[in-house]
Design a protein around this motif. Structure first.
Motif, mmCIF file in Angstrom:
data_model
loop_
_atom_site.group_PDB
_atom_site.id
_atom_site.type_symbol
_atom_site.label_atom_id
_atom_site.label_comp_id
_atom_site.label_asym_id
_atom_site.label_seq_id
_atom_site.Cartn_x
_atom_site.Cartn_y
_atom_site.Cartn_z
ATOM 1 N N LYS A 38 -4.225 -3.542 -3.651
ATOM 2 C CA LYS A 38 -2.833 -3.081 -3.828
ATOM 3 C C LYS A 38 -2.731 -2.165 -5.032
ATOM 4 C CE LYS A 38 -0.695 -7.300 -1.996
ATOM 5 N NZ LYS A 38 -0.051 -8.539 -2.445
ATOM 6 N N SER A 39 -3.379 -2.564 -6.117
ATOM 7 C CA SER A 39 -3.279 -1.773 -7.333
ATOM 8 C C SER A 39 -3.922 -0.400 -7.158
ATOM 9 C CB SER A 39 -3.913 -2.576 -8.469
ATOM 10 O OG SER A 39 -4.485 -1.747 -9.403
ATOM 11 N N TYR A 51 -1.726 1.706 -5.045
ATOM 12 C CA TYR A 51 -0.577 2.175 -5.815
ATOM 13 C C TYR A 51 -0.967 3.358 -6.699
ATOM 14 C CZ TYR A 51 2.937 2.447 -9.433
ATOM 15 O OH TYR A 51 3.883 2.921 -10.303
ATOM 16 N N GLN A 52 -2.109 3.205 -7.384
ATOM 17 C CA GLN A 52 -2.566 4.289 -8.258
ATOM 18 C C GLN A 52 -2.815 5.562 -7.458
ATOM 19 O OE1 GLN A 52 -5.991 2.829 -10.431
ATOM 20 N NE2 GLN A 52 -4.878 1.007 -11.031
ATOM 21 N N TRP A 83 11.244 -3.091 -2.966
ATOM 22 C CA TRP A 83 11.051 -1.916 -3.813
ATOM 23 C C TRP A 83 11.783 -2.061 -5.146
ATOM 24 C CZ3 TRP A 83 7.763 2.094 -2.980
ATOM 25 C CH2 TRP A 83 7.192 2.177 -1.710
ATOM 26 N N GLY A 99 9.083 4.546 -8.196
ATOM 27 C CA GLY A 99 9.208 3.168 -7.722
ATOM 28 C C GLY A 99 7.933 2.651 -7.110
ATOM 29 N N PHE A 100 7.888 1.362 -6.912
ATOM 30 C CA PHE A 100 6.767 0.781 -6.176
ATOM 31 C C PHE A 100 7.243 -0.455 -5.438
ATOM 32 C CE2 PHE A 100 6.399 -1.059 -10.468
ATOM 33 C CZ PHE A 100 6.208 -2.416 -10.216
ATOM 34 N N ASP A 148 5.624 -6.202 -3.136
ATOM 35 C CA ASP A 148 4.745 -6.942 -2.224
ATOM 36 C C ASP A 148 3.424 -6.220 -2.022
ATOM 37 O OD1 ASP A 148 6.658 -8.870 -1.889
ATOM 38 O OD2 ASP A 148 7.643 -7.770 -0.265
ATOM 39 N N LEU A 149 3.497 -4.881 -2.076
ATOM 40 C CA LEU A 149 2.289 -4.099 -1.829
ATOM 41 C C LEU A 149 1.413 -4.000 -3.071
ATOM 42 C CD1 LEU A 149 0.847 -2.205 0.240
ATOM 43 C CD2 LEU A 149 2.100 -0.333 -0.807
ATOM 44 N N VAL A 150 2.054 -3.843 -4.202
ATOM 45 C CA VAL A 150 1.312 -3.534 -5.427
ATOM 46 C C VAL A 150 0.932 -4.772 -6.236
ATOM 47 C CG1 VAL A 150 1.513 -2.325 -7.639
ATOM 48 C CG2 VAL A 150 2.303 -1.234 -5.549
ATOM 49 N N LEU A 151 1.763 -5.766 -6.218
ATOM 50 C CA LEU A 151 1.501 -6.931 -7.074
ATOM 51 C C LEU A 151 1.031 -8.133 -6.270
ATOM 52 C CD1 LEU A 151 4.644 -6.745 -9.408
ATOM 53 C CD2 LEU A 151 2.371 -5.830 -9.845
ATOM 54 N N VAL A 190 -0.507 -2.307 -12.734
ATOM 55 C CA VAL A 190 -0.055 -1.707 -11.472
ATOM 56 C C VAL A 190 -0.469 -0.248 -11.353
ATOM 57 C CG1 VAL A 190 1.878 -3.258 -11.146
ATOM 58 C CG2 VAL A 190 2.232 -1.158 -12.411
#
Lengths: 179, 384
Positions: free
Chosen positions: A155-156, A159-160, B322, B334-335, B338-341, B352
């Motif tokens: 996920k990280s 995101y990056q 979001w 934004g992020f 659920d997807l990033v963390l 992140v």
């Protein structure tokens, strides 16, 4: 696995696997090698690939593992020799859409090329994740299994990568679309 | 109106590259051959290792030379790497007989080949195709019989080997595969590691002693060999306890070419200079930032970085997960939580995202902590 079974797997997954190899390696030669070795290694590791079990993730994980190892093997070669660089192009797309004018088709093609080049510029650990997510349409959990890293790391990295791409593709993101 | 990044990425990355039918045909042929070879290898495995020396046949000739043991033949090794052209050269060659055991590894020189454009893969060095090349195929096994790690295993490469031709009269520390446009490919079959090593053709030095060194290490290992400056001869360092095999190469002295040798030495100097330039560009400012990113984890962040309090904000995810982050410049980004963390990590700091412009002082690390009430505490860190 018989040759017929292998042929069936090539027919089912060949295009997706080959596209992944091309985007991963940037080189036709290395992509060809990686593509062949992935199937051969997969056969060696698991005598029978059951196409009914959807072995796409398995093939992709073999490809990622071979590529990581191959990079190590070729690192020395790379330092000394120039690699033939694969000029990424959007192949296999011809204007055939009745609803799209040739101009629109050309713009879409250029846009796709720009997006692929932006993806190419990502650090490899992010690029692999982006290709698996957007090209191969794997879920975060599946990617974690393929690359063998925790889901949080997937996920990280995603995101990056998205953040970098957002910056790089700003012009395209805010561009007025046809019609 | 802003377009959707996900949509753009999905469309641009739709798999469109079709493997050529010839590639698929080649793959199917290789699968067939492999099936056939697997049968042969099972039989070979029953032959005791001690039979090795008896099974070898001596022979010296020009062009290519290879060994007749039940290892993979050099042509099969070349074909393993997709080089059928080089495989054909090895196939038409004669046999070689040389096995040396040092430092716990048994090294077999299976074959050598050299010539102009004899491989399907010719490297480009400093903008020029280097077509006249020297190739050697070496098999490496452990003396205690335990299998060499597979190239796909994490153990592979932990014991590196360096393979290179060396020339009498030229300091091996300066004139070796690394400075002569070298490279190698490796594969492991039935516990045997096979190396196909190559560099520019050294036959032009055939009026002097030519050697092939196989030692431990990634580059030429100075401690493994002795160079006699008076005679120019190279020998094994007997007191070295690691792997330091040294083979004399059976190359026809008639192939010596002083002019070509002088030209090659000039090229080597050019390559060495070129490589130094490359090395310079690889070091510098990016080194410290890369090191910083490598050591950065949620556990180490407080020791190597500090929060920028002005960036701290509490974010509330919307119905789709979001959150919107306000930047110092007033811009918003934004992020998706659920997807990033990792949403199971309540109260723990998570990285992140991050960015840098190549220098340590440009590094920014975006972090977030999920609170028990579902909100997210966001803050940017910079290196201490």
């Amino acid at each position: 696995m018989t040759n017929t079974e292998l042929e069936r797997c090539i027919r089912t997954y060949g295009k997706e696997l080959y596209s992944f190899c091309r985007s991963l390696t940037h080189s036709v030669q290395e992509a060809d090698d990686l593509y062949q070795d992935t199937f051969l290694k997969a056969m060696e590791l698991e005598q029978k690939i059951d196409c009914g079990q959807n072995p796409k993730s398995y093939l992709l994980s073999v490809a990622v593992r071979l590529w990581k190892n191959r990079r190590r093997k070729y690192a020395w070669r790379r330092r000394i020799c120039e690699e033939r660089v694969y000029a990424q192009e959007v192949s296999g797309q011809e204007w055939a859409d009745e609803e799209q004018s040739p101009e629109e088709w050309l713009l879409a093609r250029e846009e796709a090329a720009a997006v692929r080049q932006a993806v190419e510029r990502l650090p490899e650990r992010q690029r692999v994740i982006v290709l698996l997510y957007y090209m191969e349409e794997l879920s975060v959990a599946q990617i974690a299994g393929v690359v063998k890293i925790p889901e949080g790391t997937v996920k990280s990295r995603l995101y990056q990568a998205r953040k970098s791409l957002q910056r790089e593709l700003e012009d395209i993101l805010y561009e007025e679309r046809f019609g | 109106m802003k377009r959707d990044l996900d949509d753009i990425l999905k469309r641009a990355l739709t798999p469109n590259d079709e493997p050529d039918f010839r590639l698929n045909r080649k793959l199917l042929n290789r699968a067939k051959e492999r099936e056939h070879m697997t049968g042969k290898n099972r039989m070979a495995a029953k032959i005791p290792a001690l039979a090795l020396s008896a099974a070898l046949v001596i022979g010296v000739g020009s062009g290519s030379v290879y060994a007749a043991w039940k290892y993979l033949t050099p042509d099969a090794v070349a074909e393993e790497f997709g080089d059928e052209k080089l495989g054909a050269v090895f196939q038409n060659g004669e046999e070689i007989n040389e096995v040396q055991t040092y430092g716990g590894y048994r090294i077999a020189l299976l074959g050598i080949a050299s010539g102009d454009s004899i491989s399907e893969f010719l490297p480009t060095v400093n903008g020029e195709v280097d077509s006249d090349r020297f190739y050697s195929v070496v098999a490496i096994v452990r003396e205690d019989g335990t299998p060499m790690p597979d190239t796909s295993s994490g153990e592979y490469g932990k014991q590196p080997f360096f393979i290179s031709p060396l020339m009498q009269g030229y300091d091996p520390a300066c004139y070796n595969a690394v400075t002569m446009g070298g490279g190698y490919s490796a594969t492991v079959k039935d516990g045997v590691e096979y190396r196909l090593a190559e560099c520019t053709n050294v036959e032009v030095f055939a009026d002097r002693e030519l050697y092939l060194c196989v030692c431990d290490g990634t580059f030429y290992n100075n401690g493994a060999y002795l160079y006699d400056e008076a005679t120019g001869k190279i020998s094994r360092n007997e007191s070295y306890t690691g792997t330091n095999a040294l083979f004399r190469l059976p190359i026809d002295p008639a192939k010596a070419d002083k002019e070509a040798a002088a030209a090659l030495l000039e090229k080597v100097d050019a390559w060495m200079n070129g490589e130094e330039e490359t090395a310079d560009t690889e070091t510098g400012e990016t080194g410290e930032t890369e090191q910083f990113w490598r050591q950065l984890t949620p556990e180490t962040i407080d020791t190597c970085a500090k929060p920028v309090e002005s960036t701290r904000q509490t974010l509330t995810p919307d119905a789709d997960g979001w959150v919107t982050v306000r930047g110092d410049d007033g811009n918003e980004s934004g992020f998706n939580v659920d997807l990033v963390l990792d949403t199971s990590q309540i109260g723990k700091i998570q990285i992140v995202g991050g960015s840098d412009a190549g220098t340590l002082d440009s590094v920014e690390i975006q972090t977030a902590v999920i609170r028990a009430d579902g909100t997210v505490e966001y803050v940017v860190y910079v290196p201490r």
